[in-house]
Design a protein around this motif. Sequence first.
Motif, mmCIF file in Angstrom:
data_model
loop_
_atom_site.group_PDB
_atom_site.id
_atom_site.type_symbol
_atom_site.label_atom_id
_atom_site.label_comp_id
_atom_site.label_asym_id
_atom_site.label_seq_id
_atom_site.Cartn_x
_atom_site.Cartn_y
_atom_site.Cartn_z
ATOM 1 N N LEU A 9 -15.068 11.607 0.665
ATOM 2 C CA LEU A 9 -14.039 12.044 -0.276
ATOM 3 C C LEU A 9 -12.875 12.759 0.409
ATOM 4 O O LEU A 9 -11.803 12.914 -0.174
ATOM 5 C CB LEU A 9 -14.660 12.967 -1.337
ATOM 6 N N ARG A 10 -13.077 13.190 1.642
ATOM 7 C CA ARG A 10 -11.998 13.867 2.364
ATOM 8 C C ARG A 10 -10.905 12.894 2.809
ATOM 9 O O ARG A 10 -9.843 13.316 3.296
ATOM 10 C CB ARG A 10 -12.558 14.600 3.577
ATOM 11 N N ALA A 11 -11.141 11.608 2.638
ATOM 12 C CA ALA A 11 -10.155 10.604 3.055
ATOM 13 C C ALA A 11 -8.999 10.489 2.069
ATOM 14 O O ALA A 11 -8.002 9.827 2.354
ATOM 15 C CB ALA A 11 -10.830 9.241 3.208
ATOM 16 N N TYR A 12 -9.110 11.139 0.910
ATOM 17 C CA TYR A 12 -8.112 10.962 -0.144
ATOM 18 C C TYR A 12 -7.280 12.229 -0.310
ATOM 19 O O TYR A 12 -7.781 13.354 -0.236
ATOM 20 C CB TYR A 12 -8.802 10.589 -1.461
ATOM 21 N N ASN A 13 -5.990 12.020 -0.563
ATOM 22 C CA ASN A 13 -5.046 13.140 -0.633
ATOM 23 C C ASN A 13 -4.765 13.617 -2.047
ATOM 24 O O ASN A 13 -4.057 14.607 -2.232
ATOM 25 C CB ASN A 13 -3.719 12.750 0.028
ATOM 26 N N SER A 14 -5.279 12.928 -3.040
ATOM 27 C CA SER A 14 -5.014 13.336 -4.417
ATOM 28 C C SER A 14 -6.061 12.729 -5.346
ATOM 29 O O SER A 14 -6.785 11.787 -4.972
ATOM 30 C CB SER A 14 -3.619 12.880 -4.862
ATOM 31 N N GLU A 53 -12.640 17.863 -7.183
ATOM 32 C CA GLU A 53 -13.023 19.276 -7.229
ATOM 33 C C GLU A 53 -14.274 19.535 -6.395
ATOM 34 O O GLU A 53 -14.392 20.575 -5.737
ATOM 35 C CB GLU A 53 -13.244 19.712 -8.677
ATOM 36 N N PHE A 54 -15.206 18.584 -6.409
ATOM 37 C CA PHE A 54 -16.429 18.743 -5.625
ATOM 38 C C PHE A 54 -16.113 18.830 -4.140
ATOM 39 O O PHE A 54 -16.692 19.648 -3.416
ATOM 40 C CB PHE A 54 -17.367 17.562 -5.889
ATOM 41 N N ALA A 55 -15.171 18.015 -3.682
ATOM 42 C CA ALA A 55 -14.851 17.976 -2.251
ATOM 43 C C ALA A 55 -13.858 19.052 -1.834
ATOM 44 O O ALA A 55 -13.934 19.564 -0.713
ATOM 45 C CB ALA A 55 -14.290 16.599 -1.881
ATOM 46 N N VAL A 97 -23.476 28.064 -4.373
ATOM 47 C CA VAL A 97 -22.990 27.113 -3.369
ATOM 48 C C VAL A 97 -22.999 27.795 -2.001
ATOM 49 O O VAL A 97 -22.511 28.912 -1.847
ATOM 50 C CB VAL A 97 -21.568 26.632 -3.714
ATOM 51 N N LYS A 98 -23.569 27.106 -1.010
ATOM 52 C CA LYS A 98 -23.738 27.710 0.314
ATOM 53 C C LYS A 98 -22.937 27.011 1.415
ATOM 54 O O LYS A 98 -22.900 27.501 2.537
ATOM 55 C CB LYS A 98 -25.218 27.696 0.716
ATOM 56 N N SER A 99 -22.338 25.868 1.126
ATOM 57 C CA SER A 99 -21.634 25.151 2.201
ATOM 58 C C SER A 99 -20.381 24.492 1.660
ATOM 59 O O SER A 99 -20.187 24.357 0.447
ATOM 60 C CB SER A 99 -22.543 24.077 2.807
ATOM 61 N N ASP A 100 -19.541 24.052 2.572
ATOM 62 C CA ASP A 100 -18.416 23.204 2.208
ATOM 63 C C ASP A 100 -18.930 21.786 1.943
ATOM 64 O O ASP A 100 -20.110 21.489 2.111
ATOM 65 C CB ASP A 100 -17.381 23.200 3.335
ATOM 66 N N TYR A 101 -18.026 20.918 1.552
ATOM 67 C CA TYR A 101 -18.381 19.531 1.240
ATOM 68 C C TYR A 101 -18.934 18.815 2.473
ATOM 69 O O TYR A 101 -18.440 18.985 3.596
ATOM 70 C CB TYR A 101 -17.153 18.794 0.713
ATOM 71 N N ILE A 102 -19.977 18.000 2.262
ATOM 72 C CA ILE A 102 -20.603 17.217 3.339
ATOM 73 C C ILE A 102 -20.729 15.768 2.874
ATOM 74 O O ILE A 102 -21.219 15.507 1.760
ATOM 75 C CB ILE A 102 -22.013 17.758 3.683
ATOM 76 N N TYR A 103 -20.287 14.840 3.719
ATOM 77 C CA TYR A 103 -20.544 13.416 3.461
ATOM 78 C C TYR A 103 -21.673 12.983 4.384
ATOM 79 O O TYR A 103 -21.566 13.053 5.615
ATOM 80 C CB TYR A 103 -19.297 12.576 3.721
ATOM 81 N N ASP A 104 -22.785 12.543 3.796
ATOM 82 C CA ASP A 104 -23.973 12.188 4.569
ATOM 83 C C ASP A 104 -24.255 10.693 4.423
ATOM 84 O O ASP A 104 -24.917 10.261 3.470
ATOM 85 C CB ASP A 104 -25.177 13.001 4.078
ATOM 86 N N PRO A 105 -23.767 9.876 5.337
ATOM 87 C CA PRO A 105 -23.944 8.421 5.227
ATOM 88 C C PRO A 105 -25.394 7.981 5.405
ATOM 89 O O PRO A 105 -25.730 6.826 5.113
ATOM 90 C CB PRO A 105 -23.055 7.866 6.352
ATOM 91 N N GLN A 106 -26.278 8.860 5.888
ATOM 92 C CA GLN A 106 -27.684 8.501 6.095
ATOM 93 C C GLN A 106 -28.477 8.485 4.787
ATOM 94 O O GLN A 106 -29.564 7.914 4.737
ATOM 95 C CB GLN A 106 -28.334 9.484 7.080
ATOM 96 N N ARG A 107 -27.961 9.125 3.758
ATOM 97 C CA ARG A 107 -28.668 9.128 2.471
ATOM 98 C C ARG A 107 -28.564 7.755 1.811
ATOM 99 O O ARG A 107 -27.538 7.074 1.912
ATOM 100 C CB ARG A 107 -28.076 10.198 1.547
ATOM 101 N N LYS A 108 -29.608 7.362 1.099
ATOM 102 C CA LYS A 108 -29.613 6.056 0.434
ATOM 103 C C LYS A 108 -28.635 6.040 -0.733
ATOM 104 O O LYS A 108 -28.006 5.017 -1.016
ATOM 105 C CB LYS A 108 -31.023 5.728 -0.050
ATOM 106 N N GLU A 109 -28.533 7.121 -1.444
ATOM 107 C CA GLU A 109 -27.602 7.238 -2.558
ATOM 108 C C GLU A 109 -27.172 8.702 -2.686
ATOM 109 O O GLU A 109 -27.725 9.574 -2.042
ATOM 110 C CB GLU A 109 -28.252 6.763 -3.868
ATOM 111 N N PHE A 110 -26.158 8.933 -3.513
ATOM 112 C CA PHE A 110 -25.638 10.295 -3.694
ATOM 113 C C PHE A 110 -25.333 10.922 -2.329
ATOM 114 O O PHE A 110 -25.920 11.921 -1.930
ATOM 115 C CB PHE A 110 -26.628 11.156 -4.488
#
Length: 725
Positions: free
Chosen positions: A310-315, A342-344, A368-381
Amino acid sequence: METINQFDWVDFYKEFANTLLQYKNNREILVEKVEKIYELTGIYMPTLERNRKLVDIDPFTIFGLFNKSSMTVDNQNKIISTVANLFDIKAPIPTSFDGIPLLNNQNATYYYFIDERDEDDIDTLWGLYESALMYANDSSSKNALILSQYFDLAINKKGNGNSKITMGLYWIAPTHFLNLDQRNTWYIYESGKMPVDLVNSLPIVEDKISASKYFEIVDKLRAFLDSNQSIFKNFIELSFEAWRYSEEVNRMKRAEKKQSKTRAKGAALADEDIETIRYWIYSPGERARIWDECYNDNIMAIGWDAIGDLRAYNSKDEIKQVMNKHYDPSRSYIHSACATWEFANEMKPGDIVFAKNGMHLIIGRGIVKSDYIYDPQRKEFKNIRKVEWTDRGEWECSRQSPMKTLTDITSFTDYVEQLNLFFDSDMLDDAKTLETSYPTYDKARFLDSVYMDEDSYDTLVSLVKSKKNIILQGAPGVGKTFAAKRLAYSMMGVKDPNRVMMVQFHQSYSYEDFIMGFRPSENGFKLKHGVFYEFCKRAEVDSDNDYFFIIDEINRGNLSKIFGELFMLLESDKRGVALQLLYADEKFSIPENLYIIGMMNTADRSLAMLDYALRRRFAFFDLKPAFESDGFKSYQYSLNNDKFNKLIECIKQLNLAIKSDETLGAGFCIGHSYFCDLDKSETYEREDSLSRIVEFEVIPLLNEYWFDDADMVNEWSNNLRSAIK
């Protein structure tokens, strides 16, 4: 490691800890000494018991009297110096308190009030205290067993948690006990500063950690500190570094968020450099199907995996377009794009999340304990954030939840209050929240931003302190609202929006809105507290710090109706005096640390004069157009614009005409704030802005002033237009 003065508190705290133990069986004298502390210092005593009638106290709460977040250094020094005299402490008074863990002001007693606690609660805390000192003196297995038993009893008392219990132990014997407040826990487990193999060997820190796990962490970290791997040699050095580094990281995060403009902004009173906690409601998958995974793994996760990181998008609009491409092109995706954005970008560590299942069932709450994380290793979500889930269960909520996967509900204060009532009041203690560090703000910064001379500022502050209630009155555009908020910040020394509240009076505003009244509910009518009542209670708990209640358009409300029986309590010498409330079997007082700033437009002829009974309880301070102030002149010079200079000269002449008009006077002059903030615009934008100000703000005001004198309106309208040609 350089330790010039930052650890000189240790000897004082240790001596006081041993001295305090002598009062375990003589607590009546101890209570008298606590009351004497506040009598001698002149500091308003915090609420340590129901109706302020202190009957018993534990030793950790006494240490907390001078170890609270947001306490001023001046008050901390006053209390600790008085403690030294009353208890005959020989160790030198500490010169630095940096790095010492602090209690949250809203949860600063280790016990609940007398009608809410068990009979043995305070005795249990004394047992923990005594056994901890015995263990520090002789760490035998017998003493360790006794200490562990009291540890498990005390930490499981309502209102206590890891942070409070372990910081209390750290205060009294910092070489033997590790403080597990949020800063230390973050530094040890998440900062990346500790060896990975050590961190992986440590037990997970649960909500209320057991003694066995706590001492396992203590023993493993002590072994590490004793080794050649560590640059820190004891828990004191480790805790200081955790504090220092977390301060550094917090400053960096604030700077980054301000720069990116994605920082979460608070309610109406928060400035751009202030962060506030936000509240979110979240659905962990359809029908909460990933809730078990989220809870067990301490995460929250949302879908939309096809659109990637989601960090790839500017708006939000970019996200919406990509959703249309990868999913159903016939849908708008407005809400989904908002939620993912908003999540990211807008959610932040420290925010509160309520998990839901369906429209009415709340199933958990977390932080909430961390900033946004994109985890490509997860099967979904694959879009996740780390969350400390503090509560799990099922709570039926009468109000329907939003249908979005994620919704910011911060502004829905009634809804947030209703959800919070489902959970224990100790959720937001220092064990769960990292203390927010707000920007400092002082007299110099006030004078930099508010066009007022130093003598006027000193007079204004003196009036506020002596009268406790003041009304800033003046013509349109003199910056009353702007000055009021910054006056509060400058007197507090920090831009803390939690200690400033603003309301605006109007003709329909009532006592029920302000103090309390009955409101419709699903079961008929319910007594609901008003904004002033709630703010007074918040200030009462945090008596070491000043609070400011700002009332815009104070003369627009029916003041007798709004304040009711509180007229008398507004007086400075009546603060702390309790009166019986109209709707409740309760006595109420306005705390001494609460100040009221009202604002009144002197040019509004539709309003009646203030009630005399209220008028004599306020000081009145005139804010005048500041065109001649050093601050405005510097601003004007920075613009370097001839049209602007001519317009200001015209406005000055216009104000002379207004002052000399018998039907108007100085209270109707045109203020400087109409012409501020133009320095951010390009030259052509400034000139266009000047035209808009003249045509749509100043001239309509002149039409109102001289509604019966068209010649005056035409003359000055032409003068103003000519100035900017």
